[in-house]
Structures are given as C-alpha cells and as structure tokens.
Design an enzyme around this catalytic site. Sequence first.
Site, mmCIF file in Angstrom:
data_model
loop_
_atom_site.group_PDB
_atom_site.id
_atom_site.type_symbol
_atom_site.label_atom_id
_atom_site.label_comp_id
_atom_site.label_asym_id
_atom_site.label_seq_id
_atom_site.Cartn_x
_atom_site.Cartn_y
_atom_site.Cartn_z
ATOM 1 C CD GLU A 190 -3.769 -2.294 -0.379
ATOM 2 O OE1 GLU A 190 -3.328 -1.716 0.631
ATOM 3 O OE2 GLU A 190 -3.183 -3.215 -0.968
ATOM 4 C CE LYS A 205 -2.939 -6.244 -11.526
ATOM 5 N NZ LYS A 205 -4.020 -6.686 -10.625
ATOM 6 N N GLY A 302 -2.016 -11.774 -3.965
ATOM 7 C CA GLY A 302 -1.796 -12.496 -2.714
ATOM 8 C C GLY A 302 -0.363 -12.971 -2.603
HETATM 9 N N1 LIG Z 1 0.468 -7.928 -2.682
HETATM 10 C C1 LIG Z 1 0.093 -8.521 -3.794
HETATM 11 O O1 LIG Z 1 -0.775 -9.405 -3.778
HETATM 12 C C2 LIG Z 1 0.718 -8.150 -5.106
HETATM 13 C C3 LIG Z 1 0.313 -8.828 -6.269
HETATM 14 C C4 LIG Z 1 0.913 -8.513 -7.493
HETATM 15 C C5 LIG Z 1 1.893 -7.539 -7.539
HETATM 16 N N2 LIG Z 1 2.238 -6.872 -6.385
HETATM 17 C C6 LIG Z 1 3.292 -5.859 -6.486
HETATM 18 O O2 LIG Z 1 4.399 -6.299 -5.722
HETATM 19 C C7 LIG Z 1 5.085 -5.184 -5.171
HETATM 20 C C8 LIG Z 1 5.199 -5.359 -3.672
HETATM 21 O O3 LIG Z 1 3.889 -5.425 -3.128
HETATM 22 P P1 LIG Z 1 3.630 -5.858 -1.604
HETATM 23 O O4 LIG Z 1 2.170 -6.066 -1.494
HETATM 24 O O5 LIG Z 1 4.562 -6.935 -1.204
HETATM 25 O O6 LIG Z 1 4.024 -4.492 -0.861
HETATM 26 P P2 LIG Z 1 4.341 -4.302 0.687
HETATM 27 O O7 LIG Z 1 3.693 -5.374 1.483
HETATM 28 O O8 LIG Z 1 4.029 -2.892 1.008
HETATM 29 O O9 LIG Z 1 5.918 -4.535 0.746
HETATM 30 C C9 LIG Z 1 6.890 -3.577 0.394
HETATM 31 C C10 LIG Z 1 8.010 -3.661 1.392
HETATM 32 O O10 LIG Z 1 9.089 -2.871 0.951
HETATM 33 C C11 LIG Z 1 9.566 -2.110 2.062
HETATM 34 N N3 LIG Z 1 10.250 -0.918 1.588
HETATM 35 C C12 LIG Z 1 9.752 0.315 1.322
HETATM 36 N N4 LIG Z 1 10.728 1.135 0.878
HETATM 37 C C13 LIG Z 1 11.888 0.413 0.874
HETATM 38 C C14 LIG Z 1 13.217 0.695 0.533
HETATM 39 N N5 LIG Z 1 13.602 1.900 0.091
HETATM 40 N N6 LIG Z 1 14.146 -0.290 0.654
HETATM 41 C C15 LIG Z 1 13.780 -1.511 1.088
HETATM 42 N N7 LIG Z 1 12.521 -1.849 1.449
HETATM 43 C C16 LIG Z 1 11.575 -0.895 1.327
HETATM 44 C C17 LIG Z 1 8.298 -1.817 2.860
HETATM 45 O O11 LIG Z 1 8.596 -1.431 4.174
HETATM 46 P P3 LIG Z 1 7.520 -0.482 4.933
HETATM 47 O O12 LIG Z 1 6.234 -1.235 4.941
HETATM 48 O O13 LIG Z 1 8.114 -0.286 6.274
HETATM 49 O O14 LIG Z 1 7.440 0.770 4.114
HETATM 50 C C18 LIG Z 1 7.595 -3.176 2.788
HETATM 51 O O15 LIG Z 1 8.056 -4.058 3.762
HETATM 52 C C19 LIG Z 1 4.279 -3.947 -5.608
HETATM 53 O O16 LIG Z 1 4.861 -3.414 -6.764
HETATM 54 C C20 LIG Z 1 2.912 -4.513 -5.913
HETATM 55 O O17 LIG Z 1 2.206 -3.753 -6.859
HETATM 56 C C21 LIG Z 1 1.689 -7.173 -5.195
#
Ligand SMILES: NC(=O)c1ccc[n+]([C@@H]2O[C@H](COP(=O)([O-])OP(=O)(O)OC[C@H]3O[C@@H](n4cnc5c(N)ncnc54)[C@H](OP(=O)(O)O)[C@@H]3O)[C@@H](O)[C@H]2O)c1
Length: 432
Positions: A190, A205, A302
Amino acid sequence: MQSVNIGILGLGTVGSGVYELLGKNGDLISTRSDVVVTVKMVADVDPSKKKEYSIPDNIFSVEASDVIENPDIDVVVELIGGTTVARELMLKALRKGKHVVTANKALLAEHGKEIFGTALANNVNLGYEASVGGGIPIIKTIREALVGNVIHRVMGILNGTSNFILTKMTREGIDFDSALRIAQELGFAEADPTLDISGGDAQHKIVILASLAFNTAIDMQHVYVEGVEHIERRDMQYADELGFVLKLLAHAERMDDGVLVKVHPTLVPRDNPLAAISWEDNAIMVYSDFLGKSMYYGKGAGKRPTASAVVADIVDISQRISCGAECDRAHYSFTQELPQLPFDRSRSRYYLRFFVLDRPGILSKISGILGDNDISIASVIQKETEEERQHVPLVMMTHKAHEAHITRAIEAIDRLPEVEGKSRIIRVIDGE
Ligand SMILES: NC(=O)c1ccc[n+]([C@@H]2O[C@H](COP(=O)([O-])OP(=O)(O)OC[C@H]3O[C@@H](n4cnc5c(N)ncnc54)[C@H](OP(=O)(O)O)[C@@H]3O)[C@@H](O)[C@H]2O)c1
C-alpha cells in the site's frame, strides 16, 4: 433447490471480486451445493461503483443500512474493512439474526470476543475464512479437518507484502527501502505500508488462528510483534552463508502453562519448506497430535483468492440454512481461558551480529557475557568489511537459549566500549 439471499457491504477489491465470482460461477456453485445464492443488494458509499461493476439499479445502494434492514437478506457479507463502521454494521446484522461473512482480520483480532459472542447469542453463523491466508482454506482446515487433533503449534508466513520485500532483498541483493518501493510500484504494498511491514497485519492473523486452534480468546496486546522495517541486507547475506533464509514468521504455541504468540523476523533453515515460500505467497504449518505436521500454501491476498474464500463461506452457510441446521457453536467458542505467556518465555537458537573493534580480547569478553547468561555459542564468524569503518562485523549462532537471557546479555554487550551501536538479534526457527 433452496435460494439464499445475500447482501454485500463494500464493493472494493474483495467485494467486487465476490460479485464477479458469483456472476461467473453461480451455476457451478448451484450444481455442486444444491443452493442458489442470489445477490439481493450491494452497498458502497461510492455511487460510481454501480457503473464500474455493472450492478443493476434496483440492487445498488450507497447506504449500508439498506442491506442490514432488508428482511429478505439472509447473509450479510461485510467487506468494508476497518474496526469502526464495520464493527457497528456487523453487530447490527448479527443482532437482527442475519448470518455474516467477513474478511476483516483487524476487526476479528481486536473485537473477536464481542463479535463471536454476539453471533452465538443470536444463533447465527459467522464465516471468516478470508480473514487469514486469503484464498488458503486454513480456517476450515483447523475447525473441520483437524477437529479431532490437539494442536500444539501454528506457524506461518501470513503477510504477502513483507514476504515479497524479503524475497526481493534476498534474490536481488537490494536494500529494504528499494524493495519496498518496487513492491509499491507493483501493487504488492500500500501507499502506507505500515501495517504490513511492522508485523501488525500478521499479528491480526495469528491472533485469529491461535484463538481458533487453542479455543481461547487471544489478547492482541500480549502478542510480541517485531516487523521487517529494520532488516539489513548484510544480515540476510550472512544468514545465507550459514544456510538460512530470513522470513517474517507468525507463531502461536501451546505450552504447559499457557499460550505464547509472537511475530518477528526469523531465520529458517534452507531445507525447511517455509524457506521456499517466496514473493507474495503465504503458508501455514500446523503441528497436531494425530495428523502431525501439515502445511497449507497459496495466495494470501488479492481480489480473486480472497473472493474465493468469501464465497466458500457464503455457500457453507447457505447449505446450513438450506438444511435447517443451527449455527455450529464449536467453530468459534472460546471454551478455555489459557494464560498468555510473555515473550521472554520464548526459547530458540539465535543469530547475533555485533560491530566490534578488531582487537584481541573482544571475542572472549562477548563470549564471557553470553556464558554468564547461560547462552552457549554454536559458531562464530568474523566478517571482513569493505566499508571504511573501524568496527568489523562479528556474527554468532547460539544453541537454544531463553529470550530473557539473550535480552540481558545483549544489553551488557552493547555497553562494552569496543561494541558499536545496537547489536542485531534474529531468532532462528525452532527445531521440528
Ligand atoms: N484486498 C485484499 O487482498 C484482502 C485480503 C484479505 C482480507 N481483506 C480484507 O477485506 C476487507 C475489504 O478489503 P478491500 O481490500 O476490498 O478494501 P477496499 O478495496 O478499500 O474496499 C472497501 C470498500 O468499501 C467501501 N466503503 C467504505 N465505507 C463504507 C460504508 N460505510 N458502506 C459501504 N461501503 C463502504 C469503500 O468505498 P471508498 O473506497 O469510497 O471508501 C470501498 O469501496 C478488509 O477488511 C480487508 O482487511 C482484503
């Protein structure tokens, strides 16, 4: 065929992956599981997501409460992330009797007791496979495949970003800052990489894995955490000469009188399977009484791997709804209250690196201090250095010693006038 309605909160990296997977492989899922999973509603604060992922008007909302309040939705899929809004929404959904699936490791690590407790109190399921190891089915493995085993130890490479950086440093001989910059350019780190490189993400984790493996609530505050941000290339080189690869390992161990949980850079012998886990991949080793040692490997994060794990939980819960089965309490009940042991109870071999004046007698001073603290030396290497400095690197490998003894000895060694700066301590993986 039973139809189960889900609502997705957050259409970011993982949420969009879940939506795409269900669209692409929905028929296959129905054939295999005998349930039809229907996305009844999707909420994201950003309205442009509707067009970006071709979401029909009638199922998109910018209000998460539209998903929580919808009486037709059986399963709420929380993919917003963070520990504030997500916590409130998740608790609300559970109290309304909705099943929840999440990938939110930070939330479960920090508030697991409250969240699992609320799920139990409301007799609903909480799926969290995607919170650890991305697509690797480690939660299902521990709670189902190993249900008949006493688990002694869980250990693994749980953060893809730091593993990518360490692999880059090892293979290309570059320093930490350059490797981090490349990881950011390639999307493996990031813009703010703090949580990954400081060990905080791996801490979340291992807290989840240890709680599940030992059926006890693990307190984040009592986990020792050291990240990779101060790793120097020279130590990786010396370790390589000694037959080791440097990895960030998360480690949870059941000891006679409690549980010890820790995250720190660790030297892994080259012939240990964890040494071969490279780039952004993750791997987890579980030591249990009947199966013995087993290892699980794959993509730790991912869009697609994480979506794969989220969907597996959705289908699992849908099948339970379809059979009329109540929630499986044992999956997340903390039936034991085990003490969490302090890090100074830890025991391992150590790699020690000092910068010392190249003078007779210094080696015996250092070995004397180590001996006085019950630490025996396995090998010593004095390195030449091309740098123009008075002090030369001195590397020692110890036999097994106690962390408390090492801390005391290093404090004394660092006070010697012949020793420059702070000495480097790297723990060596415990024997099999
Ligand atoms: N990415 C990975 O590879 C990965 C892997 C394992 C676990 N995770 C977990 O999965 C979860 C999501 O990760 P991500 O990477 O998908 O995050 P992300 O890309 O930041 O997605 C989160 C989404 O939720 C939206 N959001 C924020 N506040 C909200 C609300 N109140 N109501 C509805 N939508 C809202 C955000 O919009 P804005 O961007 O406009 O704020 C964004 O589109 C996290 O807990 C992370 O730790 C992720």
